[in-house]
Scaffold this motif. Structure first.
Motif, short mmCIF file in Angstrom:
data_model
loop_
_atom_site.label_atom_id
_atom_site.label_comp_id
_atom_site.label_asym_id
_atom_site.label_seq_id
_atom_site.Cartn_x
_atom_site.Cartn_y
_atom_site.Cartn_z
N TRP A 129 -17.28 -9.83 9.38
CA TRP A 129 -17.00 -9.28 8.06
C TRP A 129 -18.28 -9.35 7.24
N ASP A 130 -18.36 -8.49 6.25
CA ASP A 130 -19.53 -8.47 5.37
C ASP A 130 -19.21 -7.50 4.23
N TRP A 131 -20.21 -7.19 3.46
CA TRP A 131 -20.04 -6.21 2.38
C TRP A 131 -21.35 -5.45 2.22
N HIS A 132 -21.26 -4.29 1.60
CA HIS A 132 -22.44 -3.50 1.30
C HIS A 132 -22.17 -2.70 0.03
N PRO A 133 -23.25 -2.29 -0.67
CA PRO A 133 -23.05 -1.45 -1.85
C PRO A 133 -22.35 -0.15 -1.45
N ARG A 134 -21.54 0.34 -2.34
CA ARG A 134 -20.81 1.59 -2.09
C ARG A 134 -21.81 2.72 -1.94
N ARG A 135 -21.55 3.61 -1.00
CA ARG A 135 -22.49 4.70 -0.71
C ARG A 135 -22.24 5.93 -1.57
N ASP A 136 -21.03 6.09 -2.08
CA ASP A 136 -20.68 7.32 -2.79
C ASP A 136 -20.39 7.08 -4.27
N GLY A 137 -21.07 6.14 -4.87
CA GLY A 137 -20.87 5.86 -6.28
C GLY A 137 -21.06 4.39 -6.57
N PRO A 138 -20.74 3.97 -7.79
CA PRO A 138 -20.90 2.55 -8.13
C PRO A 138 -19.84 1.71 -7.42
N GLY A 139 -20.21 0.50 -7.09
CA GLY A 139 -19.25 -0.42 -6.49
C GLY A 139 -19.73 -0.98 -5.18
N LYS A 140 -18.78 -1.53 -4.43
CA LYS A 140 -19.09 -2.17 -3.15
C LYS A 140 -17.93 -1.98 -2.19
N THR A 141 -18.24 -2.13 -0.91
CA THR A 141 -17.23 -2.09 0.15
C THR A 141 -17.28 -3.41 0.89
N VAL A 142 -16.14 -4.07 0.99
CA VAL A 142 -16.00 -5.28 1.81
C VAL A 142 -15.27 -4.85 3.07
N TRP A 143 -15.82 -5.20 4.23
CA TRP A 143 -15.21 -4.78 5.48
C TRP A 143 -15.00 -5.97 6.40
N ALA A 144 -14.05 -5.80 7.30
CA ALA A 144 -13.78 -6.82 8.32
C ALA A 144 -13.40 -6.10 9.60
N GLU A 145 -13.85 -6.64 10.72
CA GLU A 145 -13.49 -6.09 12.03
C GLU A 145 -12.73 -7.13 12.83
N TYR A 146 -11.69 -6.66 13.47
CA TYR A 146 -10.84 -7.51 14.29
C TYR A 146 -10.85 -6.93 15.70
N VAL A 147 -11.32 -7.69 16.66
CA VAL A 147 -11.35 -7.24 18.05
C VAL A 147 -9.98 -7.52 18.65
#
Length: 171
Positions: A129-147
């Motif tokens: 899991w991690d986060w990155h700045p939003r690509r299409d405007g202000p904000g951020k995306t927090v993501w998680a991957e589950y195998v």
């Protein structure tokens, strides 16, 4: 889920090997709850049944990330977005909000506060899991991957799905 539709054993591979789901929700507790419920329905439709540990872990990840978007990522009048992507190996959960501040540091297990442990749960349940700045405007995306656990016939790396009437196996 009844016992006729859930067979004990390793979690089945998703019946639809690729799937995508994206929706915007109001930045309210009700929106976070709806995001969790719709994610659960989508996972079930992709072949990850309601009554298995994989489904429970993924819906908890969605619930925690959505709750964080509502509580910490709220910008009045702005929604948050939930995106799910599934292939034969991994489910990826992304929650995007419009707040530009960085994701807070994960609480330690010895922290005595009553709140702030959501990302600790995500860290424990997700493989990455991690986060990155939003690509299409202000904000951020927090993501998680589950195998996903291995397919039937191979040793399971995670607890298996069980029917609602089956006795729990050793963990």
């Amino acid at each position: 889920m009844n016992s006729e539709t859930a067979a004990p054993g390793p979690v089945p591979r998703p019946t639809n090997p690729t799937g995508h789901f994206t929706m915007r929700f109001s930045s309210t507790p009700r929106g976070a709850r709806l995001a969790r419920r719709l994610a659960g329905q989508r996972l079930d439709a992709w072949g990850i049944p309601y009554d298995c540990d994989t489904h429970h872990a993924l819906t908890l990840i969605v619930a925690e990330l959505a709750a964080n978007a509502v509580r910490h990522g709220l910008v009045p009048g702005r929604d948050f977005r939930l995106a799910l992507a599934c292939d034969a190996v991994t489910v990826r959960v992304e929650v995007t909000d419009t707040r530009t501040e960085a994701v807070p540091v994960v609480a330690t297990p010895t922290d005595l506060r009553d709140t702030g442990r959501g990302l600790l749960l995500v860290e424990h349940l997700a493989d990455r899991w991690d986060w990155h700045p939003r690509r299409d405007g202000p904000g951020k995306t927090v993501w998680a991957e589950y195998v996903l656990p291995p397919a039937a016939g191979r040793p399971a790396a995670a607890p298996s799905c069980r029917s609602s009437t089956a006795a729990p196996g050793p963990r």
